[in-house]
Structures are given as structure tokens and as C-alpha cells.
Motif scaffolding. Structure first.
Motif, PDB file in Angstrom:
ATOM      1  N   GLU A   3       0.866  -1.048  -0.108  1.00  0.00           N
ATOM      2  CA  GLU A   3      -0.177  -0.075  -0.063  1.00  0.00           C
ATOM      3  C   GLU A   3       0.759   1.270  -0.078  1.00  0.00           C
ATOM      4  O   GLU A   3       0.627   2.400  -0.524  1.00  0.00           O
ATOM      5  CB  GLU A   3      -1.039  -0.116   1.316  1.00  0.00           C
ATOM      6  CG  GLU A   3      -1.812   1.391   1.150  1.00  0.00           C
ATOM      7  CD  GLU A   3      -3.042   0.905   1.849  1.00  0.00           C
ATOM      8  OE1 GLU A   3      -3.668   1.989   2.190  1.00  0.00           O
ATOM      9  OE2 GLU A   3      -3.376  -0.241   2.287  1.00  0.00           O
ATOM     10  N   ILE A   7       0.645   4.385  -2.807  1.00  0.00           N
ATOM     11  CA  ILE A   7       0.367   5.687  -2.291  1.00  0.00           C
ATOM     12  C   ILE A   7       1.665   6.591  -3.259  1.00  0.00           C
ATOM     13  O   ILE A   7       1.410   7.610  -3.402  1.00  0.00           O
ATOM     14  CB  ILE A   7       0.513   5.773  -0.724  1.00  0.00           C
ATOM     15  CG1 ILE A   7      -0.677   5.089  -0.232  1.00  0.00           C
ATOM     16  CG2 ILE A   7       0.626   7.380  -0.482  1.00  0.00           C
ATOM     17  CD1 ILE A   7      -1.045   5.343   1.322  1.00  0.00           C
ATOM     18  N   GLU A  10       1.034   6.885  -6.546  1.00  0.00           N
ATOM     19  CA  GLU A  10      -0.028   8.048  -6.793  1.00  0.00           C
ATOM     20  C   GLU A  10       0.371   9.284  -6.719  1.00  0.00           C
ATOM     21  O   GLU A  10      -0.035  10.353  -7.501  1.00  0.00           O
ATOM     22  CB  GLU A  10      -1.380   7.599  -5.829  1.00  0.00           C
ATOM     23  CG  GLU A  10      -1.990   6.360  -6.457  1.00  0.00           C
ATOM     24  CD  GLU A  10      -3.231   6.107  -5.465  1.00  0.00           C
ATOM     25  OE1 GLU A  10      -3.298   6.556  -4.305  1.00  0.00           O
ATOM     26  OE2 GLU A  10      -4.118   5.200  -5.715  1.00  0.00           O
TER      27      GLU A  10
END
Length: 66
Positions: A3, A7, A10
């Protein structure tokens, strides 16, 4: 994919999108400036030609004392 890695990707994409938008704005401004400069050059060229034609017409006339 973790994760944290997702992130980070992104965030990088968001920065790249912002940069791309800013570069597009700059390119649009530069294109506008180029068009204005081309128009100015064309007008100057036309004025130079008209002055050249006016001077050629006057140069062919005989002076008044002849």
C-alpha cells in the motif's frame, strides 16, 4: 504491491499531472507570443517594402531645376 508503494506512485502521478498542465500552459503562451511576433514581422516587412517603393518612385523623377 504494498500500500505504501501504491501511495508513492499515486503521489508521483499527481505531481506529473500538475507539471504537465503547467507545461501545457507555458506552451500555449509561447505559441501566442510566436504568432504575435510573426504578425509583427510581417507588418514590418510590408512597411519596409512600401517605403522602398515610395523611395523608388521619388528617385525616378527629375529634380525641379531641370
Amino acid at each position: 504491491m504494498s500500500e505504501q508503494r501504491l501511495i508513492e506512485l499515486e503521489i508521483k502521478i499527481a505531481y506529473q499531472e500538475d507539471l504537465l498542465q503547467e507545461l501545457n500552459k507555458i506552451i500555449a503562451q509561447q505559441q501566442h507570443q510566436i504568432l504575435l511576433l510573426e504578425k509583427t514581422c510581417q507588418l514590418l516587412h510590408e512597411r519596409m517594402n512600401s517605403f522602398r517603393l515610395e523611395n523608388n518612385d521619388e528617385g525616378n523623377e527629375q529634380p525641379p531645376h531641370y
